[in-house]
Design a protein around this motif. Structure first.
Motif, mmCIF file in Angstrom:
data_model
loop_
_atom_site.group_PDB
_atom_site.id
_atom_site.type_symbol
_atom_site.label_atom_id
_atom_site.label_comp_id
_atom_site.label_asym_id
_atom_site.label_seq_id
_atom_site.Cartn_x
_atom_site.Cartn_y
_atom_site.Cartn_z
ATOM 1 N N ALA A 194 -61.460 70.983 43.009
ATOM 2 C CA ALA A 194 -62.200 71.313 41.787
ATOM 3 C C ALA A 194 -61.642 72.568 41.132
ATOM 4 C CB ALA A 194 -63.685 71.492 42.099
ATOM 5 N N ALA A 195 -61.333 73.572 41.931
ATOM 6 C CA ALA A 195 -60.773 74.809 41.379
ATOM 7 C C ALA A 195 -59.400 74.571 40.790
ATOM 8 C CB ALA A 195 -60.711 75.879 42.475
ATOM 9 N N ALA A 196 -58.572 73.804 41.503
ATOM 10 C CA ALA A 196 -57.223 73.518 41.010
ATOM 11 C C ALA A 196 -57.274 72.769 39.689
ATOM 12 C CB ALA A 196 -56.450 72.712 42.058
ATOM 13 N N ARG A 197 -58.183 71.794 39.574
ATOM 14 C CA ARG A 197 -58.290 71.013 38.333
ATOM 15 C C ARG A 197 -58.752 71.878 37.168
ATOM 16 N NH1 ARG A 197 -61.005 67.072 40.214
ATOM 17 N NH2 ARG A 197 -63.090 67.832 39.679
ATOM 18 N N GLN A 198 -59.739 72.737 37.407
ATOM 19 C CA GLN A 198 -60.217 73.617 36.335
ATOM 20 C C GLN A 198 -59.127 74.578 35.876
ATOM 21 O OE1 GLN A 198 -63.846 75.089 38.416
ATOM 22 N NE2 GLN A 198 -64.892 74.552 36.526
ATOM 23 N N LEU A 199 -58.445 75.178 36.816
ATOM 24 C CA LEU A 199 -57.378 76.115 36.471
ATOM 25 C C LEU A 199 -56.251 75.413 35.724
ATOM 26 C CD1 LEU A 199 -57.243 78.157 39.791
ATOM 27 C CD2 LEU A 199 -57.933 79.038 37.539
ATOM 28 N N ALA A 200 -55.864 74.236 36.183
ATOM 29 C CA ALA A 200 -54.764 73.503 35.548
ATOM 30 C C ALA A 200 -55.144 73.068 34.132
ATOM 31 C CB ALA A 200 -54.381 72.293 36.403
ATOM 32 N N ALA A 201 -56.367 72.529 33.977
ATOM 33 C CA ALA A 201 -56.797 72.066 32.655
ATOM 34 C C ALA A 201 -56.886 73.217 31.663
ATOM 35 C CB ALA A 201 -58.144 71.350 32.772
ATOM 36 N N GLN A 202 -57.474 74.342 32.101
ATOM 37 C CA GLN A 202 -57.587 75.484 31.193
ATOM 38 C C GLN A 202 -56.222 76.076 30.878
ATOM 39 O OE1 GLN A 202 -60.216 76.515 29.443
ATOM 40 N NE2 GLN A 202 -58.780 77.916 28.440
ATOM 41 N N THR A 203 -55.295 76.005 31.819
ATOM 42 C CA THR A 203 -53.936 76.478 31.558
ATOM 43 C C THR A 203 -53.297 75.669 30.435
ATOM 44 O OG1 THR A 203 -53.636 77.286 33.810
ATOM 45 C CG2 THR A 203 -51.638 76.780 32.571
ATOM 46 N N LEU A 204 -53.487 74.348 30.454
ATOM 47 C CA LEU A 204 -52.932 73.508 29.385
ATOM 48 C C LEU A 204 -53.607 73.807 28.051
ATOM 49 C CD1 LEU A 204 -52.538 70.033 31.134
ATOM 50 C CD2 LEU A 204 -50.809 71.776 30.739
ATOM 51 N N VAL A 205 -54.933 73.951 28.066
ATOM 52 C CA VAL A 205 -55.662 74.273 26.831
ATOM 53 C C VAL A 205 -55.187 75.605 26.269
ATOM 54 C CG1 VAL A 205 -57.923 74.868 25.875
ATOM 55 C CG2 VAL A 205 -57.702 72.925 27.418
ATOM 56 N N GLY A 206 -55.133 76.615 27.118
ATOM 57 C CA GLY A 206 -54.751 77.949 26.660
ATOM 58 C C GLY A 206 -53.324 78.015 26.167
ATOM 59 N N ALA A 207 -52.409 77.330 26.876
ATOM 60 C CA ALA A 207 -51.011 77.343 26.460
ATOM 61 C C ALA A 207 -50.839 76.673 25.103
ATOM 62 C CB ALA A 207 -50.150 76.650 27.512
ATOM 63 N N GLY A 208 -51.510 75.540 24.907
ATOM 64 C CA GLY A 208 -51.425 74.861 23.624
ATOM 65 C C GLY A 208 -52.012 75.679 22.492
ATOM 66 N N GLN A 209 -53.153 76.299 22.753
ATOM 67 C CA GLN A 209 -53.803 77.113 21.725
ATOM 68 C C GLN A 209 -52.958 78.319 21.364
ATOM 69 O OE1 GLN A 209 -56.616 75.805 20.457
ATOM 70 N NE2 GLN A 209 -56.503 77.322 18.822
ATOM 71 N N LEU A 210 -52.338 78.935 22.374
ATOM 72 C CA LEU A 210 -51.482 80.092 22.110
ATOM 73 C C LEU A 210 -50.279 79.702 21.256
ATOM 74 C CD1 LEU A 210 -51.127 83.119 22.720
ATOM 75 C CD2 LEU A 210 -49.798 82.464 24.741
ATOM 76 N N ALA A 211 -49.696 78.527 21.542
ATOM 77 C CA ALA A 211 -48.566 78.054 20.744
ATOM 78 C C ALA A 211 -48.971 77.808 19.296
ATOM 79 C CB ALA A 211 -47.995 76.785 21.368
ATOM 80 N N LEU A 212 -50.150 77.221 19.090
ATOM 81 C CA LEU A 212 -50.623 76.942 17.732
ATOM 82 C C LEU A 212 -50.951 78.228 16.974
ATOM 83 C CD1 LEU A 212 -52.951 73.854 18.342
ATOM 84 C CD2 LEU A 212 -50.791 73.863 17.084
ATOM 85 N N GLU A 213 -51.635 79.132 17.643
ATOM 86 C CA GLU A 213 -52.115 80.327 16.936
ATOM 87 C C GLU A 213 -51.009 81.343 16.669
ATOM 88 O OE1 GLU A 213 -55.605 82.055 18.593
ATOM 89 O OE2 GLU A 213 -56.760 80.185 18.485
ATOM 90 N N THR A 214 -50.036 81.453 17.563
ATOM 91 C CA THR A 214 -48.960 82.419 17.343
ATOM 92 C C THR A 214 -47.821 81.846 16.511
ATOM 93 O OG1 THR A 214 -47.769 81.802 19.372
ATOM 94 C CG2 THR A 214 -49.461 83.535 19.542
ATOM 95 N N GLY A 215 -47.630 80.512 16.564
ATOM 96 C CA GLY A 215 -46.508 79.893 15.877
ATOM 97 C C GLY A 215 -45.171 80.183 16.530
ATOM 98 N N LEU A 216 -45.192 80.760 17.721
ATOM 99 C CA LEU A 216 -43.948 81.089 18.411
ATOM 100 C C LEU A 216 -43.305 79.840 19.006
ATOM 101 C CD1 LEU A 216 -45.023 84.342 20.315
ATOM 102 C CD2 LEU A 216 -43.582 84.178 18.266
ATOM 103 N N HIS A 217 -41.988 79.854 19.122
ATOM 104 C CA HIS A 217 -41.273 78.761 19.749
ATOM 105 C C HIS A 217 -41.665 78.695 21.224
ATOM 106 C CE1 HIS A 217 -37.969 76.328 21.297
ATOM 107 N NE2 HIS A 217 -37.686 75.999 20.049
ATOM 108 N N PRO A 218 -41.807 77.482 21.776
ATOM 109 C CA PRO A 218 -42.157 77.380 23.198
ATOM 110 C C PRO A 218 -41.224 78.168 24.114
ATOM 111 C CG PRO A 218 -42.360 75.235 22.154
ATOM 112 C CD PRO A 218 -41.766 76.150 21.128
ATOM 113 N N MET A 219 -39.957 78.255 23.737
ATOM 114 C CA MET A 219 -39.015 79.018 24.564
ATOM 115 C C MET A 219 -39.431 80.488 24.651
ATOM 116 S SD MET A 219 -34.909 79.567 24.035
ATOM 117 C CE MET A 219 -35.190 80.529 22.538
ATOM 118 N N GLU A 220 -39.886 81.054 23.510
ATOM 119 C CA GLU A 220 -40.320 82.452 23.521
ATOM 120 C C GLU A 220 -41.545 82.646 24.403
ATOM 121 O OE1 GLU A 220 -40.041 84.615 19.563
ATOM 122 O OE2 GLU A 220 -40.037 82.532 18.891
ATOM 123 N N LEU A 221 -42.477 81.708 24.312
ATOM 124 C CA LEU A 221 -43.684 81.805 25.126
ATOM 125 C C LEU A 221 -43.354 81.656 26.611
ATOM 126 C CD1 LEU A 221 -46.003 79.687 22.827
ATOM 127 C CD2 LEU A 221 -46.114 82.162 23.163
#
Length: 266
Positions: A194-221
């Motif tokens: 349960a902990a692994a799934r929550q951490l993994a899912a939030q990591t994907l959500v946060g990474a995607g949101q950061l890419a959208l909000e900053t507009g930075l290239h994935p390589m930079e992130l």
């Protein structure tokens, strides 16, 4: 605006709930067909139940078509004589071109194709749309406003819609596969599932949101969390040795080509 909806299954229902939740349509402005799913959705939202499909679309300013692709031609043939000439037709059926839709509809009927993905259910869709021959800038603006209430919405050329399937529609499943693998990796290393799934899912959500909000290239992130000789670089080296990026690109290519195949006339 008055809205008619033909196709009140999971996708049609998710879209309509999102629009009502966003205040884009009042329940009194929505007409649904008198089928079991339509009645249930009307009772949930307070929308009006019409009789036949033709009665559902009569007087509508916007028609949302969310029926199965193989049903589209017969449904449009059934309602074309009741459809107001200025009614904006929005099809979310995969693989059915605007040309195919226009061939069944009256001349100069405004048509747009929209491809939302399944996170539309929670207002986090990635949607793309393309215009038919009679669709104007005003029509495009309407679609952008409607589907932006469900998440991200962009316009693309119709020739790019199959690639949208590969990246966004089928891409959801690719992300879930990565999510499952990331979760299993955490479990393998000792985390409770349960902990692994929550951490993994939030990591994907946060990474995607950061890419959208900053507009930075994935390589930079990526580089921002990759220190020389560190943990991230050790993991990336394993992914690169397995041609991770190439495999993902091939998956998008395969899904795109399959979408094109399914859209060709039989």
């Amino acid at each position: 605006m008055t809205l008619a909806v033909l196709g009140t299954g999971k996708l049609g229902g998710a879209i309509l709930r999102g629009w009502v939740r966003a205040g884009l349509f009042a329940p009194s402005e929505i007409a649904l067909p008198a089928r079991a799913s339509g009645r249930a959705l009307a009772a949930e939202l307070g929308a009006r139940v019409a009789g036949s499909n033709g009665e559902t679309v009569a007087g509508a300013e916007i028609l949302l078509l969310a029926v199965k692709p193989y049903q589209l031609a017969s449904v449009l043939t059934e309602v074309r004589d009741q459809l107001p000439p200025e009614c904006l037709v929005l099809s979310v059926a995969a693989g059915v071109s605007t040309t195919a839709l226009e061939a069944v509809l009256p001349d100069r009927q405004p048509v747009l194709r929209v491809l939302p993905n399944t996170p539309a259910q929670i207002g986090a869709a990635a949607s793309a749309f393309c215009r038919g021959a009679a669709a104007t800038n005003d029509h495009a603006a309407t679609v952008t406003r409607l589907f932006s209430a469900l998440g991200l919405c962009i316009e693309v050329a119709e020739s790019q819609m199959d690639a949208v399937v590969g990246v966004a529609a089928s891409g959801v499943a690719f992300v879930y596969l990565f999510l499952e693998a990331l979760t299993d990796g955490g479990v393998r290393m000792g985390l409770p599932r349960a902990a692994a799934r929550q951490l993994a899912a939030q990591t994907l959500v946060g990474a995607g949101q950061l890419a959208l909000e900053t507009g930075l290239h994935p390589m930079e992130l990526k580089d921002a969390v990759t220190t020389p000789g560190g943990t991230t670089m050790a993991g990336i080296a394993v992914l690169e040795s397995a041609a991770f990026r190439g495999i993902v690109m091939e998956a998008v290519r395969a899904a795109t080509e399959r979408s094109a195949e399914l859209g060709r006339p039989k």
